[in-house]
Scaffold this motif. Structure first.
Motif, mmCIF file in Angstrom:
data_model
loop_
_atom_site.group_PDB
_atom_site.id
_atom_site.type_symbol
_atom_site.label_atom_id
_atom_site.label_comp_id
_atom_site.label_asym_id
_atom_site.label_seq_id
_atom_site.Cartn_x
_atom_site.Cartn_y
_atom_site.Cartn_z
ATOM 1 N N ILE A 22 0.839 -0.971 -14.004
ATOM 2 C CA ILE A 22 1.454 -2.282 -13.803
ATOM 3 C C ILE A 22 0.480 -3.333 -14.319
ATOM 4 C CG2 ILE A 22 2.254 -3.964 -12.097
ATOM 5 C CD1 ILE A 22 3.402 -1.679 -10.518
ATOM 6 N N GLU A 23 0.935 -4.130 -15.266
ATOM 7 C CA GLU A 23 0.069 -5.113 -15.911
ATOM 8 C C GLU A 23 -0.361 -6.230 -14.967
ATOM 9 O OE1 GLU A 23 1.990 -6.630 -19.391
ATOM 10 O OE2 GLU A 23 2.502 -4.632 -20.106
ATOM 11 N N GLU A 24 0.565 -6.728 -14.163
ATOM 12 C CA GLU A 24 0.292 -7.863 -13.300
ATOM 13 C C GLU A 24 -0.473 -7.439 -12.057
ATOM 14 O OE1 GLU A 24 3.291 -6.906 -14.311
ATOM 15 O OE2 GLU A 24 4.366 -8.562 -15.227
ATOM 16 N N ILE A 25 -1.200 -8.409 -11.492
ATOM 17 C CA ILE A 25 -1.797 -8.200 -10.178
ATOM 18 C C ILE A 25 -1.039 -9.093 -9.201
ATOM 19 C CG2 ILE A 25 -4.083 -7.642 -11.077
ATOM 20 C CD1 ILE A 25 -4.939 -10.474 -10.171
ATOM 21 N N ILE A 26 -1.137 -8.758 -7.939
ATOM 22 C CA ILE A 26 -0.504 -9.560 -6.893
ATOM 23 C C ILE A 26 -1.628 -10.154 -6.061
ATOM 24 C CG2 ILE A 26 1.034 -9.552 -4.907
ATOM 25 C CD1 ILE A 26 2.306 -7.009 -6.101
ATOM 26 N N ASN A 27 -1.643 -11.461 -5.931
ATOM 27 C CA ASN A 27 -2.669 -12.163 -5.180
ATOM 28 C C ASN A 27 -1.991 -12.868 -4.006
ATOM 29 O OD1 ASN A 27 -4.828 -13.622 -4.249
ATOM 30 N ND2 ASN A 27 -5.186 -14.732 -6.156
ATOM 31 N N LEU A 28 -2.270 -12.409 -2.788
ATOM 32 C CA LEU A 28 -1.645 -12.966 -1.589
ATOM 33 C C LEU A 28 -2.685 -13.635 -0.708
ATOM 34 C CD1 LEU A 28 0.589 -9.923 -0.552
ATOM 35 C CD2 LEU A 28 1.219 -11.841 -2.017
ATOM 36 N N GLN A 29 -2.291 -14.757 -0.105
ATOM 37 C CA GLN A 29 -3.118 -15.410 0.895
ATOM 38 C C GLN A 29 -2.255 -15.655 2.127
ATOM 39 O OE1 GLN A 29 -2.720 -17.623 -2.088
ATOM 40 N NE2 GLN A 29 -4.109 -16.252 -3.139
ATOM 41 N N PRO A 30 -2.814 -15.370 3.310
ATOM 42 C CA PRO A 30 -2.028 -15.624 4.527
ATOM 43 C C PRO A 30 -1.892 -17.113 4.803
ATOM 44 C CG PRO A 30 -4.230 -14.902 5.099
ATOM 45 C CD PRO A 30 -4.126 -14.812 3.608
ATOM 46 N N GLN A 31 -0.762 -17.474 5.368
ATOM 47 C CA GLN A 31 -0.521 -18.846 5.788
ATOM 48 C C GLN A 31 0.108 -18.782 7.174
ATOM 49 O OE1 GLN A 31 2.437 -21.055 3.549
ATOM 50 N NE2 GLN A 31 1.205 -22.914 3.754
ATOM 51 N N GLN B 254 0.829 -1.204 0.000
ATOM 52 C CA GLN B 254 0.000 0.000 0.000
ATOM 53 C C GLN B 254 0.865 1.257 0.000
ATOM 54 O OE1 GLN B 254 -2.621 -1.000 3.308
ATOM 55 N NE2 GLN B 254 -4.267 -1.467 1.858
ATOM 56 N N SER B 255 2.007 1.218 0.666
ATOM 57 C CA SER B 255 2.932 2.350 0.661
ATOM 58 C C SER B 255 3.535 2.574 -0.729
ATOM 59 C CB SER B 255 4.071 2.123 1.652
ATOM 60 O OG SER B 255 3.583 2.078 2.957
ATOM 61 N N LEU B 256 3.653 1.495 -1.496
ATOM 62 C CA LEU B 256 4.183 1.598 -2.859
ATOM 63 C C LEU B 256 3.107 2.020 -3.859
ATOM 64 C CD1 LEU B 256 6.483 -1.560 -2.939
ATOM 65 C CD2 LEU B 256 7.211 0.837 -2.896
ATOM 66 N N GLY B 257 1.886 2.263 -3.378
ATOM 67 C CA GLY B 257 0.828 2.771 -4.234
ATOM 68 C C GLY B 257 -0.140 1.727 -4.760
ATOM 69 N N PHE B 258 -0.046 0.504 -4.287
ATOM 70 C CA PHE B 258 -0.966 -0.536 -4.730
ATOM 71 C C PHE B 258 -2.307 -0.372 -4.026
ATOM 72 C CE2 PHE B 258 2.984 -2.403 -6.033
ATOM 73 C CZ PHE B 258 2.656 -3.127 -7.165
ATOM 74 N N ILE B 259 -3.366 -0.726 -4.730
ATOM 75 C CA ILE B 259 -4.719 -0.676 -4.196
ATOM 76 C C ILE B 259 -5.107 -2.103 -3.810
ATOM 77 C CG2 ILE B 259 -7.126 -0.123 -4.728
ATOM 78 C CD1 ILE B 259 -5.912 1.896 -6.812
ATOM 79 N N LEU B 260 -5.707 -2.252 -2.649
ATOM 80 C CA LEU B 260 -6.059 -3.565 -2.101
ATOM 81 C C LEU B 260 -7.541 -3.851 -2.296
ATOM 82 C CD1 LEU B 260 -5.585 -6.114 -0.327
ATOM 83 C CD2 LEU B 260 -5.918 -4.634 1.662
ATOM 84 N N ARG B 261 -7.811 -5.080 -2.738
ATOM 85 C CA ARG B 261 -9.182 -5.594 -2.796
ATOM 86 C C ARG B 261 -9.154 -6.962 -2.135
ATOM 87 N NH1 ARG B 261 -12.260 -8.607 -6.975
ATOM 88 N NH2 ARG B 261 -10.252 -8.843 -7.988
ATOM 89 N N HIS C 161 -6.069 -11.518 -0.948
ATOM 90 C CA HIS C 161 -5.793 -10.087 -0.914
ATOM 91 C C HIS C 161 -5.164 -9.745 -2.259
ATOM 92 C CE1 HIS C 161 -6.379 -10.998 3.261
ATOM 93 N NE2 HIS C 161 -6.367 -9.715 3.567
ATOM 94 N N ILE C 162 -5.923 -9.018 -3.079
ATOM 95 C CA ILE C 162 -5.523 -8.749 -4.454
ATOM 96 C C ILE C 162 -5.078 -7.295 -4.550
ATOM 97 C CG2 ILE C 162 -6.301 -8.738 -6.849
ATOM 98 C CD1 ILE C 162 -8.460 -10.849 -5.799
ATOM 99 N N PHE C 163 -3.861 -7.109 -5.058
ATOM 100 C CA PHE C 163 -3.282 -5.778 -5.195
ATOM 101 C C PHE C 163 -3.117 -5.455 -6.671
ATOM 102 C CE2 PHE C 163 -1.964 -7.269 -1.083
ATOM 103 C CZ PHE C 163 -2.055 -6.149 -0.275
ATOM 104 N N TYR C 164 -3.447 -4.218 -7.013
ATOM 105 C CA TYR C 164 -3.221 -3.756 -8.377
ATOM 106 C C TYR C 164 -2.792 -2.297 -8.329
ATOM 107 C CZ TYR C 164 -7.904 -1.745 -7.904
ATOM 108 O OH TYR C 164 -8.993 -1.032 -7.462
ATOM 109 N N LYS C 165 -2.184 -1.881 -9.425
ATOM 110 C CA LYS C 165 -1.700 -0.507 -9.504
ATOM 111 C C LYS C 165 -1.753 -0.064 -10.954
ATOM 112 C CE LYS C 165 2.253 2.385 -8.332
ATOM 113 N NZ LYS C 165 3.509 2.494 -7.622
ATOM 114 N N ILE C 166 -2.175 1.148 -11.174
ATOM 115 C CA ILE C 166 -2.227 1.693 -12.532
ATOM 116 C C ILE C 166 -0.809 1.744 -13.084
ATOM 117 C CG2 ILE C 166 -2.761 3.751 -13.902
ATOM 118 C CD1 ILE C 166 -5.030 4.303 -11.891
#
Length: 86
Positions: A50-59, A30-37, A43-48
């Protein structure tokens, strides 16, 4: 060195991918400007621009090592601003 810079350093050096706290990487992205959904445990992060999205799951409170690697690759690929201040 700020807390965000420390976690960023841990991610970029790649020596402790299995020891990254989930909440810390969320704050960093979020500090790097990614938006969280959030959808369920995903937890899906995207940013204008940047083509890729980041999909994280806690473990058990941590981020999965392969997901840390994906975040590291995006930071290097897009040369995201790594000078963070708290």
């Amino acid at each position: 060195m700020s807390k965000k810079n420390k976690i960023l350093f841990k991610i970029l050096n790649g020596l402790s991918d299995k020891d990254i706290n989930f909440s810390e990487i969320i704050n960093l992205l979020q500090s790097l400007g990614f938006i969280l959904r959030v959808k369920g445990s995903h937890h899906i992060f995207y940013k204008i621009g940047i083509e890729e999205i980041i999909n994280l799951q806690p473990q058990m409170g941590k981020v999965k090592p392969y997901q840390v690697k994906q975040v590291r690759e995006l930071i290097f690929k897009y040369k995201l601003n790594v000078s963070l201040d708290e």
